[in-house]
Each structure stands twice: as C-alpha cells, then as structure tokens.
Design an enzyme around this catalytic site. Sequence first.
Site, PDB file in Angstrom:
ATOM      1  CB  SER A   1      -0.910   0.002   1.227  1.00 53.69           C
ATOM      2  OG  SER A   1      -0.127  -0.077   2.400  1.00 53.69           O
TER       3      SER A   1
ATOM      4  CG  ASN B 167      -3.323  -3.994  13.815  1.00 59.04           C
ATOM      5  OD1 ASN B 167      -2.835  -3.938  12.674  1.00 59.04           O
ATOM      6  ND2 ASN B 167      -3.760  -5.118  14.353  1.00 59.04           N
TER       7      ASN B 167
ATOM      8  CE  LYS C 200      -3.680   3.634   5.631  1.00 61.38           C
ATOM      9  NZ  LYS C 200      -4.531   2.422   5.697  1.00 61.38           N
TER      10      LYS C 200
ATOM     11  CE  LYS D 219     -20.273  25.612 -26.922  1.00 62.58           C
ATOM     12  NZ  LYS D 219     -21.397  24.899 -26.396  1.00 62.58           N
TER      13      LYS D 219
ATOM     14  CG  ASN E 114     -18.039  25.711 -23.673  1.00 61.09           C
ATOM     15  OD1 ASN E 114     -19.096  26.204 -24.061  1.00 61.09           O
ATOM     16  ND2 ASN E 114     -17.246  24.991 -24.449  1.00 61.09           N
TER      17      ASN E 114
ATOM     18  CD  GLU F 207     -19.871  22.434 -18.442  1.00 56.56           C
ATOM     19  OE1 GLU F 207     -20.298  21.456 -19.064  1.00 56.56           O
ATOM     20  OE2 GLU F 207     -19.201  23.341 -18.964  1.00 56.56           O
TER      21      GLU F 207
ATOM     22  CE1 TYR G 116      -5.786  -2.625  10.095  1.00 55.34           C
ATOM     23  CE2 TYR G 116      -5.077  -4.890   9.786  1.00 55.34           C
ATOM     24  CZ  TYR G 116      -5.161  -3.589   9.323  1.00 55.34           C
ATOM     25  OH  TYR G 116      -4.623  -3.263   8.116  1.00 55.34           O
TER      26      TYR G 116
ATOM     27  CB  SER H 268     -16.108  25.278 -28.659  1.00 58.70           C
ATOM     28  OG  SER H 268     -16.194  24.428 -29.795  1.00 58.70           O
TER      29      SER H 268
ATOM     30  CB  THR I  32     -40.067  27.573  -6.008  1.00 54.54           C
ATOM     31  OG1 THR I  32     -41.197  28.106  -6.689  1.00 54.54           O
ATOM     32  CG2 THR I  32     -39.755  28.429  -4.790  1.00 54.54           C
ATOM     33  CG  HIS I  33     -41.547  24.153  -8.514  1.00 57.76           C
ATOM     34  ND1 HIS I  33     -41.819  22.873  -8.109  1.00 57.76           N
ATOM     35  CD2 HIS I  33     -42.125  24.968  -7.591  1.00 57.76           C
ATOM     36  CE1 HIS I  33     -42.560  22.902  -7.004  1.00 57.76           C
ATOM     37  NE2 HIS I  33     -42.739  24.162  -6.663  1.00 57.76           N
TER      38      HIS I  33
HETATM   39  N1  ARG Z   1      -0.954  -1.075   5.937  1.00 58.02           N
HETATM   40  C1  ARG Z   1      -1.827  -1.482   6.983  1.00 58.02           C
HETATM   41  C2  ARG Z   1      -3.121  -0.672   6.959  1.00 58.02           C
HETATM   42  O1  ARG Z   1      -3.135   0.358   6.440  1.00 58.02           O
HETATM   43  C3  ARG Z   1      -1.158  -1.310   8.300  1.00 58.02           C
HETATM   44  C4  ARG Z   1      -1.656  -2.235   9.353  1.00 58.02           C
HETATM   45  C5  ARG Z   1      -1.242  -3.613   9.031  1.00 58.02           C
HETATM   46  N2  ARG Z   1      -1.603  -4.493  10.085  1.00 58.02           N
HETATM   47  C6  ARG Z   1      -1.643  -5.821   9.902  1.00 58.02           C
HETATM   48  N3  ARG Z   1      -1.988  -6.505  10.910  1.00 58.02           N
HETATM   49  N4  ARG Z   1      -1.367  -6.361   8.758  1.00 58.02           N
HETATM   50  O2  ARG Z   1      -4.111  -1.099   7.479  1.00 58.02           O
END
Ligand code: ARG
Length: 478
Positions: free
Chosen positions: A24, A111, A326, A284, A286, A291, A318, A278, A156-157
């Site tokens: 990650s 954790n 994230k 145009k 825009n 948007e 956990y 455009s 309104t509407h």
């Molecule tokens: N990268 C993990 C997360 O964001 C960190 C915690 C990992 N804990 C575990 N027991 N594998 O959740």
Amino acid sequence: MDEKAWGGRFGEELNDKALAFSASVDVDERLAPEDVEGSIAHVRMLAAQGIVPLEDALSIERGLAQIAKEIAGGEFVFSDAREDVHMNIEATLTERIGASGGKLHTGRSRNDQVATDMRLFTRRACEHTAQAIDGVLAVLAARARTEIDILMPGYTHLQRAQPVRLSHHLLAWAEMLGRDRGRLLDAAKRMNECPLGAAALAGTTFDLDREATARALGFRRPMQNSLDAVADRDFLVESVAALANCAVHLSRIGEELVLWSSQEFGFVEMSDAFTTGSSIMPQKKNPDMAELIRGKTGRVVGDLVSLIVMLKGLPLAYNRDMQEDKQPVFDAFDTVNDSLEVLAGCLATARFDGERMRASLREGFADATELADYLAAKGVPFREAHHVVGALVAGAIAEKKVLSELSLETLKLGHAAFEEDVYEALDFERAVERRCLVGGPARAQVERQTERLMGELSARAVDVAEIAARLGVQETTR
Ligand code: ARG
C-alpha cells in the site's frame, strides 16, 4: 530486515502477485510525516518510562528526524517490497542505526500505529478544508457587500417566483458552506483521541504512559477501548460524509453558475481565466470549471460509499480490509479542496448582469404575490386574491404585458379593491424591502447577514480584503 518483518514463522517469501496486491506504500506514503510524528512521541514515552534505554531512544529519534527531513525534501526512497509506509520507515531506520531501531516497535503494533496516523492526518485535513471553505466564504461576503443593489428573481421549481437580492442568494451559498465547515470541525473534535497503546488489539504488557503520548500528539485523551481503537474508522466516514455534503453543495452552486452563464439566463459572465472555448464553435465560452465542480461530486460521493461498504460487516478488531480506507479519504479531501479553490476564483472574477436579472424579474411575473398580498391587505381573503391575480396574469400574458403595465381599469375589472396605490406594490425594490424579517432579502437584513459573516471571518483571522484583492474580486458590474 528486508526479510519479512514478522520473520520467524515464515519459511517462504510472499508470492509476487500477493505482495503487489497487498502493498500500500504508493498510497500510504502520504502518511509519512504523521508516522514519524507518532513514532517520536512513542519512543520518547518509552524512554521516559524506562522501557527503552535513553541512548537507544535518542538514536531512534535522531534517525527518525533525519528520515523526516528526507521525506519532506522528497529524497526518501520508498520500496514496494516493504509493503507500507510504516515498514518502510522502520526498516530504513534499522538499516541506519542498527538493531536498536527494532526497539521502536516495543508495545506497539501497526494496528494502533496506522489508526494514530490516520487520526493525525484527518484532524489536520479537516482543519485545512475548513480554511479552504473560509476562502470561499470571504469571496461571498465581499461580493454580497458590493452586489447589494442587484435584484433578481428567486426561483422555486426553476420557475421565477419572487424577487430577492443577488446578495441574498450569495449568502444562502455561504450558509450552506458554513455548515459544511462546522461538520468538518465537529468531526475533527470527535476523532481527537489517541489509539496508541491499543497495540494489536488488546493493549500491551509494557507499562506505557498512554496519557503522555496522547498529550504529545495533541489528542484530548487516549482512546478508552483497545479493540475500538484499532477497529473503527467511523471518524473517516464522518469526515468524508461531511466532504460529500460539501461536494453536493458545491455541485449545486456549480449548477447554478452553469445555468446563469447560459445565454438563456445571461445572469453572469464567468471570467476568461475560468472558462474555456470550443475547438470548433468560435462563439462559445464554456463554464467548464463550474461543470467540473459539479462533476467531481460523483467521486466524493463514491469515496464515501467505498468507505462505508468497506467497513460494513467487519468483525472486531483490525482487519486488513481497512487498508483500503486511505485512497477514498485522500481523494475526497483533495477533490473538495481543489473544487473550493477553483470556485473561489470563479466567484471572485464573475461579472453579474444586474440588468438581465431585473429584466427577467419583470417578465417573470415575480410581482404576482405582491398583487395578491395587496388585495389580502385590503381584506380580500387570500385564496380569492390568489385567484383574481392568477386571472390577471393570464390576461397580461395574452396581451403580452407585465403586471405593472395593466391599467387601473383592467385591474378593477379583476377586483374592485384595486386603487392607484397598487402600482407601488408592483415595484420590485419595495417588494424586496417589505420582506424585512430575519433571514429575508430586504437590504437591512442582507447587510446585517453580510456583516455578521464578515465578523465571523475576522474573528477567525480570515483577511477578507487580502483574499478579495488576491483573487481579483470584481466590483459591481451593470
Ligand atoms: N498497511 C496497513 C493498513 O493500512 C497497516 C496495518 C497492518 N496491520 C496488519 N496486521 N497487517 O491497514
């Protein structure tokens, strides 16, 4: 420590695909500053409690400070093989200072570490977005002050309904965004408790001083249940829900800017700096930014859905699913922050067309309620007055006239109670001024609300004049 950090039990390396699937760090490297901050607080506490020798703690802290410097300078190299931000930082630390680096993780688990990092990050992010909202509020306050003379139809509407002031409409946007700001800051307050010490799920046998780490990191107190501390992400749901609400508000504002800048409305001309042309139609201009502000709302709502679906059904404590928290959180904050900044620029530099607004008031029979109220004030039951005026509107439409162009004779045919003074009732300015109750569109009320907003902003040290100058706030146009 490039072999698995949980080492001993495993004879075989993690499968390549599995590693790529579970790494990650490309997303959570963004938590590096918070991760270092949390680790420094933790190791200082470990030393103060005599759990780790002072020398080791000092060398860990120096190593972390150096890593923090490299991260800030963009020099730190993150490696996918080290899975996440926590392992990257810890492994580099140990590489540099030796085996004593391994003492950092005493009485801690990733954790409670990641839960702490996310709370630190999100608390700050909520405050940052609250400031970005203040930027838009400053522009709205400045423009509400200068555009006070412009009358426009309220709808309104999406049908022209009754006259209001443009400033009143701008201040409605300010109210909406002000509540979003409040929701973000409420969430920041509620999340302000420290998970450190919960360790993996059941706390630790080490004599940690949880109050000390909480205090050092600016948390109100340690979280009161170790299972909850590592397992819940409700604080993220709450923040992203507030962001989704904000994004929906931004989308509605964006939609109004799109409508208003159409030739059909012609209420506003967005500046060249915030519109595009455009490639094929030379005429145009825009309103792409408005948007996109509208369009990006879908992402933020999607972020909220990702988060709450990810959490649904997870048993305590956990679970690795939570690693997926994230991306939606980062994306929701980034998207809303960008939208707020772009909207501030759009609103600052837009040119409102007061004449067009007034013309559409006239043509839209936005004074019909005035006429009905006039009769009601003379004792005609309102239901009857409503009916009489409805018939007069139908007649005016047939004759291609507006209500103020109907003669007194014509009006009297509708109802005998009409007198010469009826034409005063049909004056839009007066119609607006008669609505002088709290929250109404009369000048005094709108001015009061503008000054209240200005006062709140200055109490928060938001420099409205500086923001207005920097963004090039337009003076009243036509
Ligand atoms: N990268 C993990 C997360 O964001 C960190 C915690 C990992 N804990 C575990 N027991 N594998 O959740």
